[in-house]
Design an enzyme around this catalytic site. Structure first.
Site, PDB file in Angstrom:
ATOM      1  N   ASP A  10       0.876  -1.164   0.000  1.00 47.71           N
ATOM      2  CA  ASP A  10       0.000   0.000   0.000  1.00 47.71           C
ATOM      3  C   ASP A  10       0.924   1.227   0.000  1.00 47.71           C
ATOM      4  O   ASP A  10       2.098   1.129   0.372  1.00 47.71           O
ATOM      5  CB  ASP A  10      -0.870  -0.044   1.265  1.00 47.71           C
ATOM      6  CG  ASP A  10      -1.630   1.237   1.498  1.00 47.71           C
ATOM      7  OD1 ASP A  10      -2.335   1.682   0.573  1.00 47.71           O
ATOM      8  OD2 ASP A  10      -1.502   1.797   2.600  1.00 47.71           O
ATOM      9  N   ASP A  12      -0.115   5.069   0.796  1.00 46.38           N
ATOM     10  CA  ASP A  12      -0.374   6.067   1.842  1.00 46.38           C
ATOM     11  C   ASP A  12      -0.489   5.407   3.211  1.00 46.38           C
ATOM     12  O   ASP A  12      -1.303   4.506   3.422  1.00 46.38           O
ATOM     13  CB  ASP A  12      -1.660   6.834   1.530  1.00 46.38           C
ATOM     14  CG  ASP A  12      -1.525   7.706   0.288  1.00 46.38           C
ATOM     15  OD1 ASP A  12      -0.405   8.122  -0.018  1.00 46.38           O
ATOM     16  OD2 ASP A  12      -2.548   7.964  -0.367  1.00 46.38           O
ATOM     17  N   ASP A 169      -1.510  -0.388   6.366  1.00 44.80           N
ATOM     18  CA  ASP A 169      -1.663   0.332   7.632  1.00 44.80           C
ATOM     19  C   ASP A 169      -3.120   0.460   8.049  1.00 44.80           C
ATOM     20  O   ASP A 169      -3.398   1.012   9.116  1.00 44.80           O
ATOM     21  CB  ASP A 169      -1.068   1.741   7.515  1.00 44.80           C
ATOM     22  CG  ASP A 169      -1.933   2.657   6.649  1.00 44.80           C
ATOM     23  OD1 ASP A 169      -2.324   3.730   7.123  1.00 44.80           O
ATOM     24  OD2 ASP A 169      -2.234   2.277   5.493  1.00 44.80           O
TER      25      ASP A 169
END
Length: 228
Positions: A10, A12, A169
């Site tokens: 991922d 961001d 995240d």
């Protein structure tokens, strides 16, 4: 013959620790329109979803694709203005991917970000050259928690899902990895470890990439949940 392996990142909140700036830009965007949102709940509900999906949920379910794209462009411009002075990779990331390349691990980015933000981050940090595939919001119809972006990244790397490890995240991203049949490593840049307790595909939690060992990650048992 060695089985191809891949790390899928991922962007961001994972490659860059920027989610606080995304939240600030969303708050400012909605404030312009008279909407007050709870920042924590908003992140948990939206991180990993595409901009047009969020616009339709929070503003108008009947927004046209064109109107949603204009609103999304406005919001993302706000974000880039806020984050530009702080742009940097999460600690240990560049060393981690350099080691992965030495060990013949294929590398991909799979993000809900629009093309302009991918350019802003990957080219701004001169990271694009390291990746075998970059998949973003423009490449798939559905955002996370649907597995589309991870499955396309794996396909472009030529690696079976069970031999891919996703770095995330956000809970929606970990769920997308689960639906793709992939193990996940969670970076606790944005949420604490307990936010991911329900996921059986998480093999490691870390504060940054300096805490991760490639051999240890691939030694974990592959996750076999099939895509939904």
């Amino acid at each position: 013959m060695t089985v191809p392996r891949a790390f899928i990142f991922d962007m961001d909140g994972t490659i860059v620790d920027n989610m606080a700036f995304h939240t600030k830009s969303w708050l400012a965007f909605f404030e312009r329109r008279g909407h007050a949102i709870d920042a924590d709940e908003f992140f948990r509900s939206t991180a990993g979803r595409q901009g047009h999906e969020i616009m339709r949920t929070y503003l108008d379910a009947g927004l046209t694709k064109e109107d949603a794209a204009l609103l999304d462009a406005e919001k993302e411009e706000l974000y880039r203005e806020l984050y530009a002075p702080h742009l940097e990779a999460v600690a240990g990331f560049e060393e981690f991917i350099a080691t992965a390349q030495q060990e013949d691990v294929r590398l991909a980015v799979a993000t809900a970000a629009p093309p302009a933000n991918i350019v802003f981050t990957l080219d701004g940090l001169d990271l694009r050259r390291h990746f075998d595939a970059v998949v973003g919001a423009a490449d798939v119809a559905r955002g996370k928690p649907n597995p589309d972006v991870f499955l396309l990244a794996a396909e472009r790397c030529g690696v079976a899902p069970e031999h891919c490890i996703v770095f995330e995240d956000a809970p929606l991203g970990v769920e997308a990895a689960r639906r793709a049949g992939m193990r996940a490593v969670v970076l606790t840049t944005t949420l604490p470890a307990e936010a991911f307790a329900e996921f059986d595909n998480v093999v490691k939690l870390a504060r940054d990439f300096s805490e991760l060992d490639i051999g240890e990650l691939f030694a974990t048992t592959p996750f076999t949940q099939q895509a939904q």
